[in-house]
Design a protein around this motif. Sequence first.
Motif, PDB file in Angstrom:
ATOM      1  N   LEU A 144       0.796  -1.219   0.000  1.00  0.00           N
ATOM      2  CA  LEU A 144       0.000   0.000   0.000  1.00  0.00           C
ATOM      3  C   LEU A 144       0.831   1.272   0.000  1.00  0.00           C
ATOM      4  CD1 LEU A 144      -2.567  -1.269   2.629  1.00  0.00           C
ATOM      5  CD2 LEU A 144      -2.839  -1.224   0.133  1.00  0.00           C
ATOM      6  N   SER A 145       2.044   1.202   0.536  1.00  0.00           N
ATOM      7  CA  SER A 145       2.920   2.383   0.554  1.00  0.00           C
ATOM      8  C   SER A 145       4.374   1.927   0.637  1.00  0.00           C
ATOM      9  CB  SER A 145       2.587   3.311   1.724  1.00  0.00           C
ATOM     10  OG  SER A 145       3.155   2.836   2.919  1.00  0.00           O
ATOM     11  N   ASP A 146       5.286   2.885   0.481  1.00  0.00           N
ATOM     12  CA  ASP A 146       6.715   2.595   0.548  1.00  0.00           C
ATOM     13  C   ASP A 146       7.294   2.845   1.932  1.00  0.00           C
ATOM     14  OD1 ASP A 146       6.897   1.821  -2.120  1.00  0.00           O
ATOM     15  OD2 ASP A 146       7.176   3.885  -2.800  1.00  0.00           O
ATOM     16  N   LYS A 147       6.450   3.135   2.912  1.00  0.00           N
ATOM     17  CA  LYS A 147       6.941   3.393   4.261  1.00  0.00           C
ATOM     18  C   LYS A 147       7.578   2.133   4.833  1.00  0.00           C
ATOM     19  CE  LYS A 147       3.358   6.785   5.308  1.00  0.00           C
ATOM     20  NZ  LYS A 147       2.190   7.083   6.179  1.00  0.00           N
ATOM     21  N   PRO A 148       8.574   2.290   5.696  1.00  0.00           N
ATOM     22  CA  PRO A 148       9.193   1.129   6.334  1.00  0.00           C
ATOM     23  C   PRO A 148       8.205   0.417   7.269  1.00  0.00           C
ATOM     24  CG  PRO A 148      10.558   3.088   6.619  1.00  0.00           C
ATOM     25  CD  PRO A 148       9.258   3.537   6.037  1.00  0.00           C
ATOM     26  N   ILE A 149       8.279  -0.892   7.285  1.00  0.00           N
ATOM     27  CA  ILE A 149       7.432  -1.696   8.156  1.00  0.00           C
ATOM     28  C   ILE A 149       8.080  -1.787   9.529  1.00  0.00           C
ATOM     29  CG2 ILE A 149       6.548  -4.029   8.554  1.00  0.00           C
ATOM     30  CD1 ILE A 149       6.396  -4.291   5.469  1.00  0.00           C
ATOM     31  N   VAL A 150       7.291  -1.495  10.573  1.00  0.00           N
ATOM     32  CA  VAL A 150       7.812  -1.583  11.937  1.00  0.00           C
ATOM     33  C   VAL A 150       7.062  -2.614  12.777  1.00  0.00           C
ATOM     34  CG1 VAL A 150       8.665   0.792  11.947  1.00  0.00           C
ATOM     35  CG2 VAL A 150       6.379   0.301  12.813  1.00  0.00           C
TER      36      VAL A 150
ATOM     37  N   GLU B  73       4.166  -6.129  12.428  1.00  0.00           N
ATOM     38  CA  GLU B  73       3.340  -7.046  11.639  1.00  0.00           C
ATOM     39  C   GLU B  73       2.354  -7.737  12.563  1.00  0.00           C
ATOM     40  OE1 GLU B  73       5.925  -9.696   9.528  1.00  0.00           O
ATOM     41  OE2 GLU B  73       6.872  -8.073   8.422  1.00  0.00           O
ATOM     42  N   VAL B  74       1.115  -7.873  12.093  1.00  0.00           N
ATOM     43  CA  VAL B  74       0.067  -8.489  12.890  1.00  0.00           C
ATOM     44  C   VAL B  74      -0.624  -9.561  12.051  1.00  0.00           C
ATOM     45  CG1 VAL B  74      -2.106  -8.093  14.126  1.00  0.00           C
ATOM     46  CG2 VAL B  74      -0.318  -6.350  14.171  1.00  0.00           C
ATOM     47  N   SER B  75      -0.783 -10.750  12.625  1.00  0.00           N
ATOM     48  CA  SER B  75      -1.515 -11.821  11.955  1.00  0.00           C
ATOM     49  C   SER B  75      -2.990 -11.685  12.321  1.00  0.00           C
ATOM     50  CB  SER B  75      -1.001 -13.185  12.404  1.00  0.00           C
ATOM     51  OG  SER B  75       0.323 -13.371  11.975  1.00  0.00           O
ATOM     52  N   GLN B  76      -3.817 -11.516  11.311  1.00  0.00           N
ATOM     53  CA  GLN B  76      -5.257 -11.432  11.535  1.00  0.00           C
ATOM     54  C   GLN B  76      -5.838 -12.830  11.747  1.00  0.00           C
ATOM     55  OE1 GLN B  76      -6.832  -8.336  11.774  1.00  0.00           O
ATOM     56  NE2 GLN B  76      -4.659  -7.847  11.806  1.00  0.00           N
TER      57      GLN B  76
ATOM     58  N   TRP C  57      -4.509 -17.210  10.296  1.00  0.00           N
ATOM     59  CA  TRP C  57      -3.376 -17.933   9.740  1.00  0.00           C
ATOM     60  C   TRP C  57      -3.013 -17.443   8.343  1.00  0.00           C
ATOM     61  CZ3 TRP C  57      -1.999 -20.850   5.581  1.00  0.00           C
ATOM     62  CH2 TRP C  57      -0.787 -21.521   5.692  1.00  0.00           C
ATOM     63  N   ASN C  58      -3.995 -17.025   7.546  1.00  0.00           N
ATOM     64  CA  ASN C  58      -3.770 -16.684   6.147  1.00  0.00           C
ATOM     65  C   ASN C  58      -3.542 -15.203   5.876  1.00  0.00           C
ATOM     66  OD1 ASN C  58      -5.720 -19.132   6.293  1.00  0.00           O
ATOM     67  ND2 ASN C  58      -4.686 -19.304   4.328  1.00  0.00           N
ATOM     68  N   THR C  59      -3.888 -14.324   6.781  1.00  0.00           N
ATOM     69  CA  THR C  59      -3.856 -12.892   6.502  1.00  0.00           C
ATOM     70  C   THR C  59      -2.956 -12.173   7.499  1.00  0.00           C
ATOM     71  OG1 THR C  59      -6.141 -13.072   5.742  1.00  0.00           O
ATOM     72  CG2 THR C  59      -5.285 -10.855   6.093  1.00  0.00           C
ATOM     73  N   HIS C  60      -1.988 -11.428   6.943  1.00  0.00           N
ATOM     74  CA  HIS C  60      -1.032 -10.706   7.779  1.00  0.00           C
ATOM     75  C   HIS C  60      -0.967  -9.252   7.307  1.00  0.00           C
ATOM     76  CE1 HIS C  60       0.217 -14.666   9.141  1.00  0.00           C
ATOM     77  NE2 HIS C  60       0.155 -15.016   7.871  1.00  0.00           N
ATOM     78  N   ILE C  61      -1.003  -8.322   8.242  1.00  0.00           N
ATOM     79  CA  ILE C  61      -0.962  -6.898   7.913  1.00  0.00           C
ATOM     80  C   ILE C  61       0.264  -6.281   8.565  1.00  0.00           C
ATOM     81  CG2 ILE C  61      -2.169  -4.684   8.029  1.00  0.00           C
ATOM     82  CD1 ILE C  61      -4.781  -6.269   8.189  1.00  0.00           C
ATOM     83  N   SER C  62       0.997  -5.495   7.768  1.00  0.00           N
ATOM     84  CA  SER C  62       2.188  -4.802   8.259  1.00  0.00           C
ATOM     85  C   SER C  62       1.887  -3.321   8.361  1.00  0.00           C
ATOM     86  CB  SER C  62       3.361  -5.030   7.310  1.00  0.00           C
ATOM     87  OG  SER C  62       3.644  -6.410   7.220  1.00  0.00           O
ATOM     88  N   TYR C  63       2.426  -2.689   9.408  1.00  0.00           N
ATOM     89  CA  TYR C  63       2.154  -1.286   9.689  1.00  0.00           C
ATOM     90  C   TYR C  63       3.429  -0.449   9.736  1.00  0.00           C
ATOM     91  CZ  TYR C  63      -2.425  -3.025  11.087  1.00  0.00           C
ATOM     92  OH  TYR C  63      -3.654  -3.628  11.089  1.00  0.00           O
ATOM     93  N   ALA C  64       3.283   0.838   9.440  1.00  0.00           N
ATOM     94  CA  ALA C  64       4.367   1.811   9.551  1.00  0.00           C
ATOM     95  C   ALA C  64       4.384   2.381  10.969  1.00  0.00           C
ATOM     96  CB  ALA C  64       4.171   2.933   8.539  1.00  0.00           C
TER      97      ALA C  64
ATOM     98  N   ASP D  58       3.698   5.301  11.931  1.00  0.00           N
ATOM     99  CA  ASP D  58       2.545   6.170  12.195  1.00  0.00           C
ATOM    100  C   ASP D  58       1.222   5.405  12.295  1.00  0.00           C
ATOM    101  OD1 ASP D  58       1.987   5.524   9.545  1.00  0.00           O
ATOM    102  OD2 ASP D  58       2.177   7.574   8.793  1.00  0.00           O
ATOM    103  N   GLY D  59       1.270   4.072  12.209  1.00  0.00           N
ATOM    104  CA  GLY D  59       0.069   3.263  12.372  1.00  0.00           C
ATOM    105  C   GLY D  59      -0.689   2.954  11.097  1.00  0.00           C
TER     106      GLY D  59
END
Length: 65
Positions: free
Chosen positions: A16-22, A24-27, A29-36, A38-39
């Motif tokens: 979704l963006s080029d911001k660095p990932i700080v 990661e959260v597993s929703q 087993w199959n879905t993982h979301i990474s956050y910057a 700033d949230g």
Amino acid sequence: MKTTYFDDDDTLVIRLSDKPIVREVSQDWNTHISYAEDGTAVEVVVLEARARGALPMEVAHAAAH
């Protein structure tokens, strides 16, 4: 936004963006979301994407009014 599908692994990566990932959260087993820092969401990874029905994706283009 950049979408990449890895056929060998059946993995869909939606960047979704080029911001660095700080963080990661597993929703589940199959879905993982990474956050910057700033949230904001940076990346979504879907494992077994085709098997779960995430592919094929339909792409629709429309003009803004």
